[in-house]
Write a protein that holds these residues in place. Structure first.
Motif, short mmCIF file in Angstrom:
data_model
loop_
_atom_site.label_atom_id
_atom_site.label_comp_id
_atom_site.label_asym_id
_atom_site.label_seq_id
_atom_site.Cartn_x
_atom_site.Cartn_y
_atom_site.Cartn_z
N UNK A 58 -86.47 28.25 15.84
CA UNK A 58 -86.73 27.10 16.70
C UNK A 58 -86.90 25.83 15.88
N UNK A 59 -86.96 24.71 16.57
CA UNK A 59 -87.08 23.44 15.86
C UNK A 59 -88.43 23.30 15.17
N UNK A 60 -89.43 24.10 15.58
CA UNK A 60 -90.73 24.10 14.91
C UNK A 60 -90.79 25.13 13.79
N UNK A 61 -89.69 25.80 13.53
CA UNK A 61 -89.64 26.77 12.44
C UNK A 61 -90.08 28.17 12.81
N UNK A 62 -90.24 28.47 14.09
CA UNK A 62 -90.65 29.80 14.51
C UNK A 62 -89.43 30.67 14.78
N UNK A 63 -89.55 31.98 14.61
CA UNK A 63 -88.43 32.86 14.95
C UNK A 63 -88.27 32.93 16.47
N UNK A 64 -87.04 33.09 16.92
CA UNK A 64 -86.75 33.17 18.34
C UNK A 64 -85.63 34.15 18.57
N UNK A 65 -85.57 34.71 19.81
CA UNK A 65 -84.55 35.69 20.17
C UNK A 65 -83.92 35.28 21.50
N UNK A 66 -82.62 35.52 21.66
CA UNK A 66 -81.90 35.13 22.86
C UNK A 66 -80.90 36.22 23.21
N UNK A 67 -80.70 36.40 24.56
CA UNK A 67 -79.73 37.35 25.05
C UNK A 67 -79.11 36.75 26.32
N UNK A 68 -77.83 37.03 26.55
CA UNK A 68 -77.11 36.48 27.71
C UNK A 68 -76.34 37.57 28.41
N UNK A 69 -76.24 37.45 29.72
CA UNK A 69 -75.50 38.44 30.51
C UNK A 69 -75.00 37.78 31.80
N UNK A 70 -73.98 38.34 32.38
CA UNK A 70 -73.45 37.86 33.66
C UNK A 70 -74.16 38.57 34.80
N UNK A 71 -74.22 37.89 35.97
CA UNK A 71 -74.89 38.47 37.14
C UNK A 71 -74.25 37.94 38.41
N UNK A 72 -74.47 38.68 39.54
CA UNK A 72 -74.00 38.24 40.85
C UNK A 72 -75.17 37.59 41.59
N UNK A 73 -74.86 36.47 42.27
CA UNK A 73 -75.91 35.73 42.97
C UNK A 73 -75.62 35.77 44.47
#
Length: 467
Positions: free
Chosen positions: A130-145
């Motif tokens: 992150x911009x504050x220097x902390x570790x971060x995790x991200x995940x993305x997926x498709x979905x139906x709305x």
């Protein structure tokens, strides 16, 4: 060179090594536990992140979800994010952002979304800072709305600032634990060594009491640690040898003084008597002749003592030769023939073979034994020189007929100045060092000298080892 001090303290060195071992083991264990703890927390956080993704996918598939997003966006944001460090972004296929929960304006990476019907695993999660220097995790997926279904991409991320603070606090706890463990180890090791080295201090105190004449004190092995028993036994054996050597040295000094005093007293007495009044030239000549005899005896004694002193030096090197025994016997018999005839004795040589020895020393040892045998043999008897091979090597012996030597004297005959006659009646004819020289010569050759005596004969033997 300084032998005492902190740098030479066994307690300090062992304590430092012990503390180092404890510190390394504690640090290694702390690092292992820290890594295991971090890996488990990260694994659980990834499971929670994937669970949140599946939750949003399920909620978006319900009817009326789009109406909720339009009418109550704040409620949906709170429900979906749950925490300030959770980031949620939902974008429809046409690029319209339905929800963008990003309170700190983080720049999210754009991982490839997982297909709508494909399970999202830990491999789909990506990390960034992150911009504050902390570790971060991200995940993305498709979905139906909603109904009818529309496609959208869901991006779920989380910044782990609180987790980083927890890990930092845990690391400090490990450092403090290692330091405390090292301190406790130092205290315990010092106490243990001070107690464990108490027997050594007792040995040192006993050694400080050792003085000439007080060598009979032995270390008490009762209650001593098993590891120190060999040292205690070795020290006791050393003290016993020192006591024996000191006693022999004291006796040797007394005997030496006695042996020197006799000829010196004779020289002084004869000279003083002769000088008491005028004498004729013949009487002076007789005095000088008598003094020369005494001085020759003193000279022989000094030479013998010098030889014994040199023989005890380990650096003395012998040049051994293979000597025919029969030739050596005949050489000695020829040399002592005149002395034997004076006492009506015969000399006989038996045996053959070779012996590895230094020629002059061998002749001196055999000469001492033969002169001793001639001096004590019964008149008219035969002195026998014999050689025979044994499993241990070559044995040379000199035998004579005569009065048997009492058994109590046999073990001491090879000692310096020892005589079987307590009155030393034969002191003028012998220095008392002949048999001691024989023993020294045999020790130089790695062999031994022995004696046996009974009513039949007295036999001195020289045992030479196999060459």
């Amino acid at each position: 060179m300084k032998l005492a001090g902190a740098s030479h303290s066994l307690t300090l060195r062992v304590t430092m090594v012990f503390v180092l071992i404890v510190a390394l083991l504690s640090a290694g264990l702390g690092v292992h536990l820290y890594r295991s703890f971090v890996a488990e927390i990260e694994r659980r956080d990834d499971i929670l992140l994937l669970g949140k993704l599946r939750q949003i996918q399920q909620l978006l598939g319900n009817a009326g979800t789009l109406d909720i997003i339009r009418e109550r966006p704040q409620y949906f944001r709170d429900t979906m994010s749950g925490q300030e460090n959770s980031l949620v972004r939902i974008v429809r296929a046409d690029g319209t952002r339905l929800i963008d929960v990003n309170p700190h304006g983080e720049t999210l990476p754009m991982p490839t979304p997982v297909a709508v019907d494909a399970p999202a695993g830990s491999g789909a999660i990506h990390g960034w800072t992150s911009r504050d220097g902390y570790p971060a995790r991200v995940v993305a997926a498709s979905a139906r709305i909603g109904q009818p279904a529309q496609m959208a991409d869901i991006t779920i991320a989380r910044v782990y600032g609180d987790r980083s603070a927890m890990f930092a606090a845990y690391r400090w706890q490990i450092v403090i634990s290692v330091a405390v463990s090292a301190l406790v180890a130092a205290i315990l090791a010092s106490a243990m060594l001070l107690r464990g080295l108490r027997p050594l201090r007792a040995i040192a105190a006993h050694a400080a009491l050792v003085r000439p004449g007080k060598l009979e004190q032995q270390l008490d092995a009762r209650g001593a640690p098993t590891e120190l028993l060999p040292l205690i036994h070795a020290l006791n054996a050393m003290l016993a040898r020192l006591q024996e050597g000191y006693a022999r040295l004291s006796q040797f000094s007394a005997d030496l003084a006695h042996e020197f005093r006799t000829p010196v007293t004779n020289l002084l007495g004869q000279s003083q008597v002769m000088l008491a009044r005028p004498r004729s030239s013949g009487e002076y000549e007789q005095l000088v002749s008598s003094n020369v005899e005494e001085l020759e005896r003193l000279s022989r004694m000094i030479d013998s003592m010098l030889f014994l002193a040199r023989a005890q030096q380990e650096e003395m090197v012998l040049v051994k030769q293979a000597l025919p025994v029969q030739d050596e016997f005949l050489r000695l018999a020829d040399f002592f023939e005149g002395l034997a005839e004076e006492r009506a004795l015969a000399l006989a040589c038996h045996g053959s073979g070779e012996v590895a020895a230094e020629p002059q020393l061998l002749r001196r040892a055999l000469g001492n034994l033969l002169s001793n045998a001639i001096r004590h043999a019964a008149p008219g008897s035969t002195v026998v020189l014999r050689a025979q091979a044994t499993p241990q090597g070559m044995e040379l012996s000199v035998s004579n007929l005569g009065p048997a030597i009492p058994a109590e004297h046999l073990p001491h005959l090879f000692e310096r100045f020892y005589r079987a006659d307590p009155a030393r009646s034969d002191s003028a004819a012998s220095t008392g060092l002949g048999l001691a020289i024989v023993t020294a010569i045999m020790q130089l050759h790695g062999g031994s000298a022995g004696v046996a005596s009974d009513a039949a004969a007295t036999t001195f033997t020289l045992q030479f080892p196999i060459a």
